[in-house]
Structure formats: C-alpha cells, structure tokens
Design an enzyme around this catalytic site. Structure first.
Site, short mmCIF file in Angstrom:
data_model
loop_
_atom_site.label_atom_id
_atom_site.label_comp_id
_atom_site.label_asym_id
_atom_site.label_seq_id
_atom_site.Cartn_x
_atom_site.Cartn_y
_atom_site.Cartn_z
N GLY A 140 11.01 10.46 -10.25
CA GLY A 140 9.67 10.68 -9.95
C GLY A 140 8.83 9.93 -8.74
N ASN A 141 7.67 10.32 -8.64
CA ASN A 141 6.86 9.61 -7.64
C ASN A 141 5.69 10.24 -7.74
OD1 ASN A 141 7.91 12.14 -5.93
ND2 ASN A 141 9.68 10.80 -6.17
N THR A 159 10.43 4.12 -2.64
CA THR A 159 11.72 4.91 -3.14
C THR A 159 12.46 3.79 -3.95
OG1 THR A 159 13.59 6.08 -2.54
CG2 THR A 159 12.93 4.05 -0.97
N SER A 199 8.61 7.03 -1.09
CA SER A 199 9.43 7.93 -1.84
C SER A 199 10.20 8.70 -0.72
CB SER A 199 8.56 8.78 -2.63
OG SER A 199 9.23 9.69 -3.26
N SER A 200 11.42 9.06 -1.23
CA SER A 200 12.06 10.04 -0.41
C SER A 200 11.50 11.28 -0.36
CB SER A 200 13.54 10.01 -1.10
OG SER A 200 13.53 10.67 -2.39
N GLU A 201 10.63 11.44 -1.31
CA GLU A 201 9.84 12.80 -1.31
C GLU A 201 8.47 12.69 -0.58
OE1 GLU A 201 11.67 15.07 -2.21
OE2 GLU A 201 12.58 14.87 -3.94
N HIS A 247 5.11 13.93 -9.09
CA HIS A 247 6.44 14.55 -9.39
C HIS A 247 7.30 13.66 -10.39
CE1 HIS A 247 10.38 15.87 -8.66
NE2 HIS A 247 10.74 14.80 -8.19
N HIS A 272 10.86 14.25 -13.47
CA HIS A 272 12.13 14.96 -13.94
C HIS A 272 11.87 15.34 -15.63
CE1 HIS A 272 14.62 13.56 -10.22
NE2 HIS A 272 13.64 14.07 -9.94
N TYR A 313 -1.89 30.56 -23.69
CA TYR A 313 -3.01 30.81 -22.82
C TYR A 313 -2.73 29.59 -21.88
CZ TYR A 313 -5.90 27.70 -25.45
OH TYR A 313 -6.63 26.68 -25.98
N HIS A 349 15.86 20.48 -10.58
CA HIS A 349 15.38 19.32 -9.93
C HIS A 349 14.31 18.57 -11.05
CE1 HIS A 349 13.86 16.89 -6.25
NE2 HIS A 349 13.52 16.07 -7.50
N TYR A 361 -13.86 24.37 -17.27
CA TYR A 361 -13.37 24.09 -18.42
C TYR A 361 -12.58 22.58 -18.71
CZ TYR A 361 -11.55 24.25 -23.14
OH TYR A 361 -11.01 23.91 -24.30
P1 13P Z 1 12.09 8.20 -4.86
O1 13P Z 1 12.47 6.98 -5.86
O2 13P Z 1 12.58 8.27 -3.57
O3 13P Z 1 10.80 8.59 -5.17
O4 13P Z 1 12.95 9.58 -5.55
C1 13P Z 1 12.99 9.91 -6.73
C2 13P Z 1 12.89 11.37 -7.05
O5 13P Z 1 12.70 11.84 -8.04
C3 13P Z 1 13.43 12.19 -6.05
O6 13P Z 1 13.17 13.70 -6.20
#
Ligand code: 13P
Length: 213
Positions: free
Chosen positions: A28-29, A43, A71-73, A92, A94, A113, A155, A209
C-alpha cells in the site's frame, strides 16, 4: 497546511489503514496533492517506522527529491491526481476481500446501494500489469474515469478522495462491498443487483451526502 502537517496526516492514515485490516506489511501507499506535484509515502518502509521526513515530494514531471525513494507506484498516484483535479488524495492497499475479487477479475456489481459511493453503478477492476509500471498507471487511470475507486486485477484497490479521511472511508466501503460480494457468490452467482434506475437514484442523492462528495 504545511508539508510537515500533511506528512504527519499521511503517516497517521497509513497506520489507520493497517489497523482497520485494509492493508498489511509494507504493501500500500498514499499520496496527497502538494504544490504542483504530490507528497507520497516512500517505498518499502513499514508504516510503524515512518517519520515525517521520510515522506517524498514528487513534482509534476515525476522527479523526486534527492536522497529519497518514492513508492514504486508513484506513476499511478501522479497520473490519477493529474487526471482528477477535484481529488487530492490517492490511497492504494491490498485489502484482502477487495483483492480476492480482483483475483477473480470481477468488478463489484450493484449488490448494495453503497456501490454508488464510488460514483458509478459498479466498482470496476483494472486489468493486470506489473506493479510500478506505466501500463498499470494507464489501466488505473482508465478504470477511474467517472469513478473514485477501482480494483486492480491480481493486486489490490485504489480509492481517491478530496481528503485523507474521505479516501480512507471509501476504501473501507469498497472492502465491505467486496466482503459482501464474496459472501453472496457461493449462494447466488450471478449475484442479485439493483437496477440502473435504482442506482441512478442513489447517485443523485449521494451528490453532496455525508462523506460522499
Ligand atoms: P511501495 O512500498 O513501493 O509503495 O509498494 C507497495 C505496493 O503496494 C506496490 O503496489
């Protein structure tokens, strides 16, 4: 808010995300729009170890400040913020149930809904591409057209918001919807869904809302 305060809030939200069961480990990031670019988590640093000074600034051209590794993303974070001028946060994770639905390569249909909280009649699922790639960024931006949340095949998920609070709230809603969907599937597949007219009505009511914006 200054850079240090935003960085503090990013770290707090990352930790909350893990405590809520929406993410684990160094997955996550989170990014927040800042100046012409964004502030983003580094990252591979566990959230418990994150300090304000670890948060990385990436400019509008994708250049990050020296001595830090975003972050890689960072590609999809920057591209989403640029494609969505009304949103300031990209989150982001998982989350297990959302990721399970993404592994099935299914969108979450209008089983409840609250699907409309993300802005459409489904929570879409973007096609698979390797993490950190331009291809994944392109797929994510495409799936998020007209919508604030998407699953990422094999992912995880992405949720956007005007604020960190709203993005985290939406991510939790998507995770709950995914859990409901997985609970229904063994009993009714395809799952029963609301009609287009029913979802359209909710979409119009959601305009302004609660935490939905
Ligand atoms: P990072 O540590 O680079 O943010 O990557 C984590 C991740 O969830 C890649 O999708």
């Amino acid at each position: 808010m200054n850079r240090r305060e935003i960085s503090r809030q990013i770290i707090d939200t990352c930790r909350q995300m893990n405590q809520m069961g929406l993410n684990q480990g160094t997955s996550g990031n989170i990014s927040v729009r800042f100046d012409e670019g964004m502030l983003i988590t580094p990252t591979s640093v566990p959230y418990e170890k994150l300090r304000e000074e670890d948060i990385v600034y990436v400019d509008a051209q994708g250049q990050h400040e020296a001595g830090k590794k975003p972050s890689s993303e960072w590609r999809f974070h920057l591209a989403i913020l640029q494609a969505k001028p009304n949103e300031n946060v990209v989150l982001h994770n998982h989350a297990p149930n959302a990721t399970a639905v993404a592994i099935l390569n299914r969108e979450i249909p209008a089983i409840h809904y609250m699907v409309a909280a993300a802005g459409r009649d489904v929570i879409p699922c973007a096609p698979y591409a390797t993490f950190g790639t331009q291809a994944l960024s392109d797929y994510a931006v495409g799936a998020l057209r007209g919508c604030k949340a998407t699953l990422l095949q094999h992912h995880g998920m992405i949720a956007c918001g005007k604020t960190l609070e709203k993005a985290l709230w939406l991510a939790q809603e998507v995770e709950v919807l995914a859990r409901l969907y997985l609970a229904i599937l063994p009993i009714a597949n395809p799952a029963p869904v609301l009609s287009k007219a029913q979802i359209d009505e909710v979409l119009s009511l959601f305009n302004g809302y609660g935490l939905v914006d």
